[in-house]
Design a protein around this motif. Structure first.
Motif, mmCIF file in Angstrom:
data_model
loop_
_atom_site.group_PDB
_atom_site.id
_atom_site.type_symbol
_atom_site.label_atom_id
_atom_site.label_comp_id
_atom_site.label_asym_id
_atom_site.label_seq_id
_atom_site.Cartn_x
_atom_site.Cartn_y
_atom_site.Cartn_z
ATOM 1 N N HIS A 7 -36.804 71.358 -20.618
ATOM 2 C CA HIS A 7 -35.742 71.666 -19.792
ATOM 3 C C HIS A 7 -34.853 72.515 -20.267
ATOM 4 C CE1 HIS A 7 -32.744 69.393 -16.979
ATOM 5 N NE2 HIS A 7 -32.558 70.644 -16.942
ATOM 6 N N GLU A 80 -36.723 72.668 -12.482
ATOM 7 C CA GLU A 80 -35.969 71.405 -12.299
ATOM 8 C C GLU A 80 -35.700 71.251 -10.752
ATOM 9 O OE1 GLU A 80 -31.935 71.238 -14.042
ATOM 10 O OE2 GLU A 80 -31.756 69.156 -13.728
ATOM 11 N N ASP A 241 -31.652 71.085 -21.861
ATOM 12 C CA ASP A 241 -31.137 71.373 -20.646
ATOM 13 C C ASP A 241 -30.361 72.700 -20.949
ATOM 14 O OD1 ASP A 241 -30.331 71.563 -17.962
ATOM 15 O OD2 ASP A 241 -29.342 69.740 -18.055
HETATM 16 ZN ZN ZN Z 1 -29.782 68.791 -13.822
#
Ligand code: ZN
Ligand code: ZN
Length: 281
Positions: A7, A80, A241
């Motif tokens: 991510h 994503e 992320d």
């Molecule tokens: Zn997100």
């Protein structure tokens, strides 16, 4: 300890830095596998999603980098993907037609304001409070329950490879004013969602972004959720992320200690094109 990260964003969306800079950073960190997952295009304007016209360029660039780094580091093509009912999701045709190795499915939007604007649940506190009043009749429980309902709907109807930041909605509640994570209704919503997740076999990410951005003092999801997930046999992977190459393994040691404390001894990694479990070390 083997680190991986599936991510991570890039300049194609709201991330900073070129995809190759993330790969270079991954090599510096001793990683053997990395996935890139910029925000997939959305059918309305946002400040953070990739523009539709750049999607092919994005995928082609990763394909070239895969070849360039073959034998050095495994590079995987991801996105994503938002879930918005009847609009977009991991199994939407616009996503399925792309040559992706995996995707991260996330709920950021929870219904719409009366004027049709999509409500971003992890946006500003001001917007969140406005949504409680204008969309959810002044009832925070209704909002939070709807958020988890959308997560379950995604898991059942538009299945992702990885579930993104399961309880990110708590970013709005770091002062504990809006709701109580220990309240029975909240725990029920979470347990119900974990049961659906467990039945699906989908991998849950343990996301460290709130920690290194100092927006939240816990991983997404919280330790108690990880403990329940372990009991239900839900596989996990640790993701940052990252929106900048320097964030690639942000707070990974901490996340690994949480995952271990929850009972896990392995995490999932995309390895030679297949998801495999590797020891946590
Ligand atoms: Zn997100
Ligand atoms: Zn993200």
């Amino acid at each position: 300890m083997i680190w991986s990260n599936y991510h991570g964003h890039s300049h194609y969306c709201d991330g900073k830095g070129a995809i190759e800079e993330y790969i270079q950073e991954a090599l510096k960190q001793g990683m053997e596998t990395i996935g890139i997952s910029s925000h997939a295009p959305l059918p309305f304007e946002t400040l953070w999603a990739m523009p539709q016209e750049r999607i092919n360029e994005y995928i082609n660039e990763i394909v070239l980098l895969k070849k360039k780094y073959e034998g050095i580091i495994q590079v995987y093509t991801g996105l994503e993907v938002d879930f918005i009912p009847d609009m977009i999701g991991p199994e939407h045709d616009s996503i399925k037609q792309l040559l992706l190795d995996y995707n991260v499915g996330s709920v950021h939007y929870v219904d719409q304001f009366p004027d049709g604007t999509h409500f971003e649940a992890d946006g500003s506190r001001q917007g969140f409070v406005k949504a409680i009043d204008e969309i959810f009749e002044g009832n925070i429980q209704k909002l939070v329950k709807r958020y988890f309902e959308l997560v379950r709907m995604m898991l059942k109807t538009s299945t992702p490879t990885i579930l993104g930041h399961l309880d990110k909605i708590k970013i709005q509640n770091t002062d504990g004013v809006l709701f109580d994570e220990n309240a029975a209704w909240y725990r029920d919503e979470m347990m119900h969602t974990l049961e659906v997740l467990s039945a699906s076999g989908i991998i849950m990410e343990v996301n460290t972004r709130g920690l290194y951005k100092k927006k939240c003092d816990a991983t997404y999801p919280s330790l108690w959720v990880l403990k329940e997930a372990f009991k239900l046999g839900i596989p996990v992977t640790i993701n940052s992320d990252a929106h900048h190459p320097r964030e690639l393994t942000g707070n990974f040691e901490y996340a690994a200690s949480e995952v271990k404390a929850a009972g896990y001894r392995v995490t999932s990694h995309l390895w030679n094109g297949k998801w495999e479990e590797k020891p946590l070390g």
